[in-house]
Design an enzyme around this catalytic site. Sequence first.
Site, PDB file in Angstrom:
ATOM      1  N   ASP A  74      42.261  35.482  49.547  1.00  0.00           N
ATOM      2  CA  ASP A  74      42.833  36.135  48.676  1.00  0.00           C
ATOM      3  C   ASP A  74      44.344  35.996  47.554  1.00  0.00           C
ATOM      4  O   ASP A  74      45.143  34.882  48.384  1.00  0.00           O
ATOM      5  CB  ASP A  74      43.654  37.958  49.271  1.00  0.00           C
ATOM      6  CG  ASP A  74      44.104  37.194  50.363  1.00  0.00           C
ATOM      7  OD1 ASP A  74      44.783  36.808  50.902  1.00  0.00           O
ATOM      8  OD2 ASP A  74      44.291  38.323  51.220  1.00  0.00           O
ATOM      9  N   GLU A 133      45.489  43.654  47.228  1.00  0.00           N
ATOM     10  CA  GLU A 133      47.199  44.345  47.872  1.00  0.00           C
ATOM     11  C   GLU A 133      46.177  45.960  47.551  1.00  0.00           C
ATOM     12  O   GLU A 133      47.086  46.759  47.750  1.00  0.00           O
ATOM     13  CB  GLU A 133      48.389  43.582  47.607  1.00  0.00           C
ATOM     14  CG  GLU A 133      48.727  42.690  47.852  1.00  0.00           C
ATOM     15  CD  GLU A 133      49.381  42.590  49.949  1.00  0.00           C
ATOM     16  OE1 GLU A 133      48.920  43.669  49.524  1.00  0.00           O
ATOM     17  OE2 GLU A 133      49.258  41.663  50.877  1.00  0.00           O
TER      18      GLU A 133
END
Length: 384
Positions: A74, A133
């Site tokens: 990520d 997130e």
Amino acid sequence: MPVSEEDLRLYRRDLHQIPELALEEFDTHDYLLNKIQSWKKDFMTIRQVDELPTALLVKFSGTNPQKTIGYRSDIDALPVSEQTGLPFESIRDGVMHACGHDVHMSLALGLAKYFSEYQPKDNLIIFFQPAEESKSGGKLAVDLQLFEGEWCPDEFYGIHDQPNLPAGTLSTLDGTLFAGTAELRVTVHGQGGHAAYPHLVKDPIVISSELIMMLQTIVSRDVDPIEGGVVSIGMISGGFTNNVIPDTVNFAGTVRSMTKVGLDAMTTRIQQIVDGIALANDVKIDVSLETGSYLPVENNPKLAKNLISFMKNNESIAFEEATPAMTGEDFGYILQHIPGVMLWLGVNDNHSLHSGKLNIDEAALWPGFNALKDFIIWRMSQGE
């Protein structure tokens, strides 16, 4: 050796300075792309996605492929103000890599550089994923069918920082590692008025208080204690002065369970409680429960046992078996479609993830990279 410890440290520090929020990771994307393009070989394919412009995929065609291994990192950051005082701290006010995605990207870049020099036996896909997130980048990628045809890994792997583990220690288990989550948002619509005449109003502050306390009974009275769960309210907003009862109150929180069945049961119970309190108080209560993307991170048992066996039997790797955590990760959505494993990587810090003071120990980078690289090479040697 095409990758050095200093390389990893440089990547991490460069990326740490330019954190960007979900789906806004354009400078991060350009940094990653420029590095990877400088290592381009004939057996490498770099893929960009118009519909998800900050995503980046790199495919290494194998010399004798029998399967395709995927590795995911990520790339987004958090709306957190950095308080570390590091010489390479964030240059973006109010934005920080407070969850260690700078570390995740550094290891993925290290893998990309290594396999650009040493062509892998099997196909290898490295996926730099935006919006972990928030905004569900994993789900966006799957729904956009990024992992179709030649871009479909047979198995997917990824890591997540863990400050509570020694630097460089790897840890996982052969079941559910992280919880599934639902984001809860509630608006209580009352009837405001003068605080001296509470009988003439429908007080949304009192009703919200009643509702919040009732929600706490879900874990204590509706969830099997062996399975566990979380209902936490992290934000509440309502009112503007001491002697006026407002019309509305808003609050928000998170709901977590180690199983999808458990998460579904908890969200159903929340709706029942909201409906009951709205009826009892003769008010309207809007509730939003965003589920379906941050699913439990369910490691594939066969692949996890395989990985654990390799790491336990490799004397150069520090490995500990993990226990489940209530952390949420949208890699869980990807694992619902492609089998795989997520691991913790210890980064040895006394500050928690999402803290503005998180200061990972860079001694984690080199052993973390080598453990992942050695595992991928070994996994490719196993055949199907």
